[in-house]
Enzyme design. Structure first.
Site, PDB file in Angstrom:
ATOM      1  N   ARG A  30       0.745  -1.187  -0.045  1.00  0.00           N
ATOM      2  CA  ARG A  30      -0.115  -0.117  -0.041  1.00  0.00           C
ATOM      3  C   ARG A  30       0.812   1.151   0.133  1.00  0.00           C
ATOM      4  O   ARG A  30       1.736   1.423   0.824  1.00  0.00           O
ATOM      5  CB  ARG A  30      -1.079   0.112   1.206  1.00  0.00           C
ATOM      6  CG  ARG A  30      -1.717   1.192   1.506  1.00  0.00           C
ATOM      7  CD  ARG A  30      -3.011   1.304   0.450  1.00  0.00           C
ATOM      8  NE  ARG A  30      -3.806   2.236   0.959  1.00  0.00           N
ATOM      9  CZ  ARG A  30      -4.149   3.581   0.359  1.00  0.00           C
ATOM     10  NH1 ARG A  30      -2.957   3.798  -0.523  1.00  0.00           N
ATOM     11  NH2 ARG A  30      -4.846   4.234   0.829  1.00  0.00           N
TER      12      ARG A  30
ATOM     13  N   GLU B 252     -11.413 -20.517  28.141  1.00  0.00           N
ATOM     14  CA  GLU B 252     -10.372 -21.197  28.841  1.00  0.00           C
ATOM     15  C   GLU B 252      -9.974 -20.546  29.984  1.00  0.00           C
ATOM     16  O   GLU B 252      -8.732 -20.386  30.625  1.00  0.00           O
ATOM     17  CB  GLU B 252      -9.178 -21.593  28.163  1.00  0.00           C
ATOM     18  CG  GLU B 252      -9.646 -22.559  26.920  1.00  0.00           C
ATOM     19  CD  GLU B 252      -9.680 -24.027  27.373  1.00  0.00           C
ATOM     20  OE1 GLU B 252      -9.554 -24.291  28.406  1.00  0.00           O
ATOM     21  OE2 GLU B 252     -10.016 -24.701  26.344  1.00  0.00           O
TER      22      GLU B 252
END
Length: 385
Positions: free
Chosen positions: A270, A365
């Site tokens: 870019r 978790e």
């Protein structure tokens, strides 16, 4: 500690990476858009042997260590978090519970089809009113005429309702008067009478993974469905969760690496103000920080797995790896979107999906707050509430 992977592990990583690029990636965007688990991809993972990586050869597995399994989770997580968490939950939570605490008969019955990729396992611990506070679970199981009868609700259960789901490890109160020592684990078939599987949740991220609630209404399973020792359900769950935190950290490393890879490629391509945007300090420093976050998260994750593989205490290392890697993944996803600018806000770019996927890594978790609590206790600090 040898920081080099073995030649076998390097070859395994290359194999899984090739599979992820050739089989998983082409299906990932569509699966996320449709919010459907790509069963053909899951079956292909089974054919490759990924569901059997850490299980003994006598049960159809490969007999590899946790670090090797983490490599598979990381490589899949670089491409598709939903597919990777399907593997991590089935093996690291459901399957590992059966391996650690099951009888030989239970292992033969449940692990062998899992290793072949013919069946998925789920781990049903969380409830609508019991998440971090595991001892607050309300699902009950009573012995009645030679069978366990379950009543209650579970929430946010991965792999709960896929066509491949066969076994659900359910944590339930079996001795209501015994407090935390009255909780046990049971193996519940996915087609057990009295078990109702809820509709898939509409989720922010991990949209292609199967996540549902479960209801037990006079759900009957044989007395022999008890997994491990009666009354040790919490201890068993926490032991398995220690290993699960390492695989969740590997998931996070995969996502963070994917964000770095995508942002680095974009920064080189870019152009703005007549040059690639990576040539501007503001962007270059973001990429440098992302690299540091990925590398430190990977080292923490591999060290935790290494400790566990050698039978050494690893609870604190697992919590630290999960905490750091998940927060690194969120930071890397945020910065990747920033580097992509407006394009990063468009769903056609992979960083948009990873941005959505990242947040759950700080919650599932064990939340980041719980990891800090675990670490504080492991440091010998007074009981913290």
């Amino acid at each position: 500690m040898d920081l080099d992977l073995s030649s076998e592990q390097e070859e395994f990583r290359r194999t899984v990476r090739a599979f992820a690029e050739e089989v998983v990636r082409p299906a990932s965007e569509e699966a996320d858009r449709r919010e459907e688990l790509p069963l053909d991809v899951v079956r292909a993972m089974g054919e490759l042997g990924l569901f059997g990586v850490p299980f003994p050869e006598e049960h159809g597995g490969q007999g590899a260590d946790l670090l090797t399994f983490c490599l598979a989770v990381e490589e899949l997580g670089r491409v598709d978090q939903s597919v990777a968490v399907t593997l991590a939950a089935a093996v690291g939570l459901g399957g590992m519970s059966i391996l650690r605490f099951g009888t030989e008969a239970q292992r033969r019955a449940h692990l062998e089809p899992l290793c072949r990729g013919e069946a998925l396992a789920a781990f049903a611990l969380t409830e609508p009113d019991a998440g971090s506070d595991v001892a607050a679970i309300r699902t009950r199981a009573r012995l009645e005429d030679g069978a366990w009868v379950l009543e209650g609700e579970k929430a946010f259960i991965t792999n709960a309702g896929t066509p491949l789901t066969r076994t659900i490890v359910v944590t339930a109160v079996t001795d209501p008067q015994a407090g935390p020592h009255g909780i046990s684990q049971l193996l519940v078939p996915a087609d057990a009478p009295g078990l109702a599987v809820g509709r898939p949740y509409r989720k922010l991220g991990w949209r292609a993974s199967d996540t549902r609630g479960l209801s037990f209404r006079s759900c009957r399973v044989p007395e022999g469905a008890l997994l491990g020792e009666r009354g040790r359900g919490i201890a068993q769950a926490l032991e398995v969760l220690d290993g699960g935190r390492v695989t969740t950290a590997a998931l996070a490393v995969g996502l963070a690496q994917a964000c770095l890879d995508a942002a680095l490629a974009y920064a080189k391509q870019r152009r703005a103000f007549g040059r690639p945007i990576g040539g501007f300090e503001g962007v270059a420093f973001k990429l440098a920080d992302m690299h540091v976050a990925v590398e430190t998260a990977r080292l923490a994750t591999y060290r935790a797995a290494w400790l566990r593989d050698r039978g050494r205490p690893f609870t604190r290392a697992a919590a630290a790896a999960k905490l750091h890697a998940s927060e690194a993944a969120v930071a890397c996803a945020r910065e990747a979107v920033q580097i992509f600018g407006g394009a990063g806000f468009i769903e056609e770019t992979p960083v948009a999906r990873f941005y959505r996927d990242a947040k759950i890594l700080e919650i599932g978790e064990g939340t980041s707050e719980i990891q800090r609590l675990v670490i504080a206790r492991e440091l010998g600090l007074p009981e913290v509430l």
